[in-house]
Write a protein that holds these residues in place. Structure first.
Motif, PDB file in Angstrom:
ATOM      1  N   ARG A 152       0.833  -1.200   0.000  1.00 32.67           N
ATOM      2  CA  ARG A 152       0.000   0.000   0.000  1.00 32.67           C
ATOM      3  C   ARG A 152       0.869   1.252   0.000  1.00 32.67           C
ATOM      4  O   ARG A 152       1.825   1.345   0.750  1.00 32.67           O
ATOM      5  CB  ARG A 152      -0.924   0.001   1.215  1.00 32.67           C
ATOM      6  N   GLY A 153       0.510   2.191  -0.826  1.00 31.36           N
ATOM      7  CA  GLY A 153       1.300   3.404  -0.972  1.00 31.36           C
ATOM      8  C   GLY A 153       2.271   3.333  -2.130  1.00 31.36           C
ATOM      9  O   GLY A 153       2.703   4.350  -2.650  1.00 31.36           O
ATOM     10  N   GLY A 154       2.625   2.097  -2.561  1.00 32.70           N
ATOM     11  CA  GLY A 154       3.450   1.905  -3.738  1.00 32.70           C
ATOM     12  C   GLY A 154       4.937   2.109  -3.568  1.00 32.70           C
ATOM     13  O   GLY A 154       5.693   1.988  -4.533  1.00 32.70           O
ATOM     14  N   ARG A 155       5.388   2.395  -2.347  1.00 28.18           N
ATOM     15  CA  ARG A 155       6.805   2.726  -2.178  1.00 28.18           C
ATOM     16  C   ARG A 155       7.697   1.502  -1.992  1.00 28.18           C
ATOM     17  O   ARG A 155       8.886   1.563  -2.289  1.00 28.18           O
ATOM     18  CB  ARG A 155       6.976   3.682  -0.996  1.00 28.18           C
ATOM     19  N   ARG A 156       7.145   0.411  -1.496  1.00 27.21           N
ATOM     20  CA  ARG A 156       7.952  -0.787  -1.229  1.00 27.21           C
ATOM     21  C   ARG A 156       7.404  -1.972  -2.002  1.00 27.21           C
ATOM     22  O   ARG A 156       6.184  -2.138  -2.124  1.00 27.21           O
ATOM     23  CB  ARG A 156       7.988  -1.119   0.259  1.00 27.21           C
ATOM     24  N   THR A 157       8.327  -2.782  -2.523  1.00 25.05           N
ATOM     25  CA  THR A 157       7.968  -3.994  -3.252  1.00 25.05           C
ATOM     26  C   THR A 157       8.690  -5.191  -2.651  1.00 25.05           C
ATOM     27  O   THR A 157       9.897  -5.132  -2.408  1.00 25.05           O
ATOM     28  CB  THR A 157       8.320  -3.868  -4.742  1.00 25.05           C
ATOM     29  N   HIS A 158       7.937  -6.261  -2.413  1.00 30.98           N
ATOM     30  CA  HIS A 158       8.506  -7.539  -1.991  1.00 30.98           C
ATOM     31  C   HIS A 158       8.570  -8.457  -3.212  1.00 30.98           C
ATOM     32  O   HIS A 158       7.624  -8.518  -3.999  1.00 30.98           O
ATOM     33  CB  HIS A 158       7.632  -8.195  -0.917  1.00 30.98           C
ATOM     34  N   CYS A 159       9.663  -9.166  -3.345  1.00 36.62           N
ATOM     35  CA  CYS A 159       9.862 -10.078  -4.479  1.00 36.62           C
ATOM     36  C   CYS A 159       9.891 -11.519  -3.962  1.00 36.62           C
ATOM     37  O   CYS A 159      10.677 -11.838  -3.067  1.00 36.62           O
ATOM     38  CB  CYS A 159      11.167  -9.764  -5.195  1.00 36.62           C
ATOM     39  N   ALA A 223      -1.552   0.443  -6.062  1.00 35.28           N
ATOM     40  CA  ALA A 223      -1.222   0.349  -4.632  1.00 35.28           C
ATOM     41  C   ALA A 223      -1.378   1.700  -3.941  1.00 35.28           C
ATOM     42  O   ALA A 223      -1.734   1.752  -2.762  1.00 35.28           O
ATOM     43  CB  ALA A 223       0.209  -0.168  -4.468  1.00 35.28           C
ATOM     44  N   LYS A 224      -1.126   2.776  -4.663  1.00 32.08           N
ATOM     45  CA  LYS A 224      -1.300   4.108  -4.076  1.00 32.08           C
ATOM     46  C   LYS A 224      -2.765   4.388  -3.775  1.00 32.08           C
ATOM     47  O   LYS A 224      -3.084   5.200  -2.896  1.00 32.08           O
ATOM     48  CB  LYS A 224      -0.750   5.174  -5.034  1.00 32.08           C
ATOM     49  N   ALA A 225      -3.650   3.737  -4.506  1.00 31.26           N
ATOM     50  CA  ALA A 225      -5.079   3.969  -4.331  1.00 31.26           C
ATOM     51  C   ALA A 225      -5.688   3.104  -3.235  1.00 31.26           C
ATOM     52  O   ALA A 225      -6.864   3.276  -2.894  1.00 31.26           O
ATOM     53  CB  ALA A 225      -5.819   3.725  -5.650  1.00 31.26           C
ATOM     54  N   LEU A 226      -4.924   2.137  -2.701  1.00 33.38           N
ATOM     55  CA  LEU A 226      -5.455   1.240  -1.670  1.00 33.38           C
ATOM     56  C   LEU A 226      -5.645   1.967  -0.352  1.00 33.38           C
ATOM     57  O   LEU A 226      -4.862   2.846  -0.005  1.00 33.38           O
ATOM     58  CB  LEU A 226      -4.507   0.045  -1.495  1.00 33.38           C
TER      59      LEU A 226
END
Length: 226
Positions: A152-159, A223-226
């Motif tokens: 949420r927010g779009g700043r972090r991604t888990h792979c 994700a920014k819209a969540l």
């Protein structure tokens, strides 16, 4: 790389994945654990980067003529996180089709995958090879051997690295199986999968193939819209 058995996902949505029994020593992934994992990855990255930055700064302060060595230290501080991000991006990097791949089977598999997703996700997969799926933990991008989770927010991604252990299975069928597993048990899917990286979305984007970057851009916007 963790395997998800082909054909194992037959239960109704929200049921636990049977593969979680094979990793019983792992705590089930949830919001709290994801946040804890993110902090752990950040702390680990800082532990690798800060000494090089401090060394470079110290060299310049003590002896300006040592600037070339200091620059090498700064470069090392930049390269290390990039290498980690590269490992993360590799989980969705396209792999060449195996020898003897049946084009007709691949085409049928694409049609079946298209039936599982909406028009926008189908078009995005056609362009990037990744399927976008919104979940409780964030926005997922699913490939044939791994998945990205944009928080949420779009700043972090888990792979996450996870695959279907059937070499004869068409690529789109692999994506479809992982997608069904994700829908059946999102937290279980993240528990079974092996995490390859967690960090800034912009850093992961830099390491993706150019044709895959629009998928991450779309996921980040969602994700920014969540």
């Amino acid at each position: 790389m963790t395997d998800l058995a082909h054909g194992a996902v037959t239960a109704a949505p929200s049921s636990a994945l049977p593969e979680t029994a094979g990793v019983h020593w792992r705590a089930r992934v949830d919001e709290t654990r994801l946040n804890r994992t993110a902090r752990s990855w950040t702390a680990s990255t800082l532990a690798h980067v800060v000494p090089f930055v401090a060394t470079g700064a110290g060299l310049i302060v003590l002896e300006p003529l040592s600037a070339p060595v200091a620059l090498a230290a700064f470069a090392q501080a930049w390269i290390l996180p990039e290498l980690y991000a590269q490992r993360g991006a590799n989980v969705v990097r396209p792999k060449p089709l195996a020898a003897g791949t049946n084009p007709a089977a691949e085409s049928r598999a694409l049609g079946l995958l298209g039936d599982l997703v909406g028009h926008a996700a189908r078009d995005l997969h056609g362009e990037t090879g990744l399927v976008l799926e919104r979940g409780r933990l964030g926005v997922w991008l699913v490939g044939p051997a791994g998945a990205l989770l944009v928080r949420r927010g779009g700043r972090r991604t888990h792979c996450w690295c996870v695959r279907v252990p059937d070499p004869a299975l068409p690529t789109a069928d692999r994506v479809a199986h992982l997608l069904l597993a994700l829908r059946a048990d999102e937290e279980g899917f993240a528990t079974v999968a092996n995490q390859a990286f967690s960090g800034a979305t912009w850093r992961v984007r830099r390491r993706l193939n150019r044709e895959q970057r629009p998928a991450l851009d779309t996921a980040r916007a969602a994700a920014k819209a969540l």
